[in-house]
Design a protein around this motif. Structure first.
Motif, PDB file in Angstrom:
ATOM      1  N   ALA A 133       0.721  -1.360   0.087  1.00 20.51           N
ATOM      2  CA  ALA A 133      -0.065  -0.037   0.087  1.00 20.51           C
ATOM      3  C   ALA A 133       0.988   1.193   0.065  1.00 20.51           C
ATOM      4  O   ALA A 133       0.306   2.390  -0.297  1.00 20.51           O
ATOM      5  N   ARG A 134       2.229   1.122   0.370  1.00 25.55           N
ATOM      6  CA  ARG A 134       2.994   2.241   0.435  1.00 25.55           C
ATOM      7  C   ARG A 134       2.542   3.428   1.224  1.00 25.55           C
ATOM      8  O   ARG A 134       2.426   4.562   0.448  1.00 25.55           O
ATOM      9  N   LEU A 135       2.162   3.139   2.580  1.00 23.99           N
ATOM     10  CA  LEU A 135       1.606   4.342   3.108  1.00 23.99           C
ATOM     11  C   LEU A 135       2.469   5.497   3.377  1.00 23.99           C
ATOM     12  O   LEU A 135       3.613   5.358   3.681  1.00 23.99           O
ATOM     13  N   ILE A 136       1.702   6.523   3.227  1.00 20.00           N
ATOM     14  CA  ILE A 136       2.492   7.910   3.929  1.00 20.00           C
ATOM     15  C   ILE A 136       1.708   8.606   4.856  1.00 20.00           C
ATOM     16  O   ILE A 136       2.704   8.952   5.901  1.00 20.00           O
ATOM     17  N   VAL A 137       0.343   8.445   4.956  1.00 21.61           N
ATOM     18  CA  VAL A 137      -0.124   9.160   6.227  1.00 21.61           C
ATOM     19  C   VAL A 137      -0.609   8.560   7.267  1.00 21.61           C
ATOM     20  O   VAL A 137      -0.682   8.781   8.333  1.00 21.61           O
ATOM     21  N   LEU A 138      -0.906   7.154   6.960  1.00 12.14           N
ATOM     22  CA  LEU A 138      -1.403   6.069   8.009  1.00 12.14           C
ATOM     23  C   LEU A 138      -0.097   5.787   8.757  1.00 12.14           C
ATOM     24  O   LEU A 138       1.119   5.265   7.786  1.00 12.14           O
ATOM     25  N   SER A 139      -0.304   5.505   9.958  1.00 13.10           N
ATOM     26  CA  SER A 139       0.948   4.694  10.694  1.00 13.10           C
ATOM     27  C   SER A 139       0.732   3.312  10.661  1.00 13.10           C
ATOM     28  O   SER A 139      -0.423   2.836  10.268  1.00 13.10           O
ATOM     29  N   GLU A 140       1.563   2.549  10.971  1.00 17.16           N
ATOM     30  CA  GLU A 140       1.762   1.264  11.031  1.00 17.16           C
ATOM     31  C   GLU A 140       0.655   0.635  11.990  1.00 17.16           C
ATOM     32  O   GLU A 140      -0.067  -0.341  11.724  1.00 17.16           O
ATOM     33  N   ILE A 141       0.521   1.180  13.005  1.00 16.09           N
ATOM     34  CA  ILE A 141      -0.366   0.995  14.156  1.00 16.09           C
ATOM     35  C   ILE A 141      -1.672   1.011  13.435  1.00 16.09           C
ATOM     36  O   ILE A 141      -2.714   0.431  13.761  1.00 16.09           O
ATOM     37  N   GLU A 142      -1.976   2.361  12.948  1.00 17.75           N
ATOM     38  CA  GLU A 142      -3.314   2.686  12.528  1.00 17.75           C
ATOM     39  C   GLU A 142      -3.799   1.478  11.197  1.00 17.75           C
ATOM     40  O   GLU A 142      -4.893   0.878  11.267  1.00 17.75           O
ATOM     41  N   ALA A 143      -2.848   1.068  10.430  1.00 19.74           N
ATOM     42  CA  ALA A 143      -3.076   0.144   9.627  1.00 19.74           C
ATOM     43  C   ALA A 143      -3.296  -1.004  10.131  1.00 19.74           C
ATOM     44  O   ALA A 143      -3.918  -1.741   9.522  1.00 19.74           O
ATOM     45  N   GLN A 144      -2.652  -1.528  11.038  1.00 21.51           N
ATOM     46  CA  GLN A 144      -2.930  -3.035  11.588  1.00 21.51           C
ATOM     47  C   GLN A 144      -4.155  -2.812  12.469  1.00 21.51           C
ATOM     48  O   GLN A 144      -4.940  -3.630  12.363  1.00 21.51           O
ATOM     49  N   ALA A 145      -4.577  -1.766  13.103  1.00 22.89           N
ATOM     50  CA  ALA A 145      -6.012  -1.596  13.593  1.00 22.89           C
ATOM     51  C   ALA A 145      -7.066  -1.745  12.618  1.00 22.89           C
ATOM     52  O   ALA A 145      -8.170  -2.442  12.738  1.00 22.89           O
ATOM     53  N   ILE A 146      -7.049  -1.268  11.400  1.00 19.31           N
ATOM     54  CA  ILE A 146      -7.800  -1.181  10.372  1.00 19.31           C
ATOM     55  C   ILE A 146      -7.970  -2.612   9.942  1.00 19.31           C
ATOM     56  O   ILE A 146      -9.089  -3.038   9.832  1.00 19.31           O
ATOM     57  N   LEU A 147      -6.903  -3.249   9.770  1.00 21.79           N
ATOM     58  CA  LEU A 147      -6.784  -4.549   9.036  1.00 21.79           C
ATOM     59  C   LEU A 147      -7.330  -5.805  10.080  1.00 21.79           C
ATOM     60  O   LEU A 147      -8.001  -6.920   9.804  1.00 21.79           O
ATOM     61  N   LYS A 148      -7.457  -5.404  11.538  1.00 19.02           N
ATOM     62  CA  LYS A 148      -8.138  -6.235  12.452  1.00 19.02           C
ATOM     63  C   LYS A 148      -9.647  -6.630  11.991  1.00 19.02           C
ATOM     64  O   LYS A 148     -10.103  -7.675  12.525  1.00 19.02           O
ATOM     65  N   ASN A 149     -10.038  -5.621  11.710  1.00 17.52           N
ATOM     66  CA  ASN A 149     -11.245  -5.703  11.141  1.00 17.52           C
ATOM     67  C   ASN A 149     -11.798  -6.472   9.846  1.00 17.52           C
ATOM     68  O   ASN A 149     -12.883  -6.533   9.528  1.00 17.52           O
ATOM     69  N   TYR A 150     -10.643  -6.528   9.129  1.00 15.41           N
ATOM     70  CA  TYR A 150     -10.876  -7.484   7.937  1.00 15.41           C
ATOM     71  C   TYR A 150     -11.074  -8.947   8.178  1.00 15.41           C
ATOM     72  O   TYR A 150     -10.072  -9.606   8.619  1.00 15.41           O
ATOM     73  N   ARG A 151     -12.054  -9.734   7.902  1.00 19.03           N
ATOM     74  CA  ARG A 151     -12.055 -11.072   8.210  1.00 19.03           C
ATOM     75  C   ARG A 151     -12.062 -12.184   7.323  1.00 19.03           C
ATOM     76  O   ARG A 151     -12.022 -13.143   7.619  1.00 19.03           O
ATOM     77  N   LEU A 152     -11.887 -11.884   6.000  1.00 20.68           N
ATOM     78  CA  LEU A 152     -11.876 -12.885   4.844  1.00 20.68           C
ATOM     79  C   LEU A 152     -10.265 -13.246   4.549  1.00 20.68           C
ATOM     80  O   LEU A 152      -9.333 -12.324   4.981  1.00 20.68           O
ATOM     81  N   ASN A 153     -10.215 -14.529   4.024  1.00 15.14           N
ATOM     82  CA  ASN A 153      -8.830 -14.512   3.440  1.00 15.14           C
ATOM     83  C   ASN A 153      -8.599 -13.852   2.282  1.00 15.14           C
ATOM     84  O   ASN A 153      -9.274 -13.356   1.652  1.00 15.14           O
ATOM     85  N   ALA A 154      -7.018 -13.680   2.121  1.00 16.69           N
ATOM     86  CA  ALA A 154      -6.938 -12.890   0.864  1.00 16.69           C
ATOM     87  C   ALA A 154      -7.400 -13.656  -0.353  1.00 16.69           C
ATOM     88  O   ALA A 154      -7.325 -14.984  -0.295  1.00 16.69           O
ATOM     89  N   ALA A 155      -7.820 -13.016  -1.423  1.00 17.26           N
ATOM     90  CA  ALA A 155      -8.015 -13.633  -2.634  1.00 17.26           C
ATOM     91  C   ALA A 155      -7.788 -12.854  -3.876  1.00 17.26           C
ATOM     92  O   ALA A 155      -8.495 -11.783  -4.076  1.00 17.26           O
ATOM     93  N   PRO A 156      -6.590 -12.865  -4.500  1.00 20.85           N
ATOM     94  CA  PRO A 156      -5.962 -12.176  -5.498  1.00 20.85           C
ATOM     95  C   PRO A 156      -6.868 -12.298  -6.778  1.00 20.85           C
ATOM     96  O   PRO A 156      -7.651 -13.264  -6.906  1.00 20.85           O
TER      97      PRO A 156
END
Length: 162
Positions: A133-156
């Motif tokens: 995602a090459r994050l610029i404004v989101l911190s790693e902690i914020e990114a991890q908090a967002i992703l805790k709410n994603y419940r599906l397996n990755a599907a390319p």
């Protein structure tokens, strides 16, 4: 002697039945601009699908500004629209709490990165999504908090070449 022959025969039969390992699918990153949309595969959507599509479009409207009509058309292009709707609903569920907590025009850049992050996460594991995602404004902690709410397996995304 018969027992040895029988054991040898059973071992040979067991080894012969062993499945060959399937090769891993080739995964490559393709720029969005290089993709050609599929034709519309489904003439209509159900009322339930339409309700979900409206929610998806409204959730991401400011960070992915396409009309409801275009959003519906995009889902009609999918061979399995219910699967794709499930993925987008999982993305919405991960995105919405962050977007609600970070409302306002001054935080639009944060919400845009959060959208990009959950989109990447729909296709790859957490760590890889954060990296790609090459994050610029989101911190790693914020990114991890967002992703805790994603419940599906990755599907390319599966891209079919001609």
């Amino acid at each position: 002697m018969k027992k040895i022959f029988l054991v040898a025969l059973l071992i040979t039969a067991a080894l012969a039945c062993k499945e060959e390992p399937k090769p891993e699918p080739k995964i490559e990153v393709v720029e969005v601009e290089e993709l050609t949309p599929s034709p519309v595969n489904n003439a209509s959507v159900t009322e339930t699908q339409l309700a979900h599509i409206k929610r998806i479009q409204q959730t991401f409207e400011e960070v992915y500004p396409i009309s409801l009509e275009e959003t519906i058309k995009n889902f009609k292009r999918d061979l399995h629209p219910d699967n794709e709707i499930d993925i987008w609903l999982a993305m919405a569920n991960a995105y919405e709490p962050f977007a609600t907590a970070n409302a306002g025009a001054e935080k639009l850049a944060l919400r845009k990165e959060a959208y990009k992050l959950v989109l990447m996460r729909s296709m790859m594991p957490d760590k890889q999504a954060i990296s790609n995602a090459r994050l610029i404004v989101l911190s790693e902690i914020e990114a991890q908090a967002i992703l805790k709410n994603y419940r599906l397996n990755a599907a390319p995304i599966k891209v079919h070449t001609n």
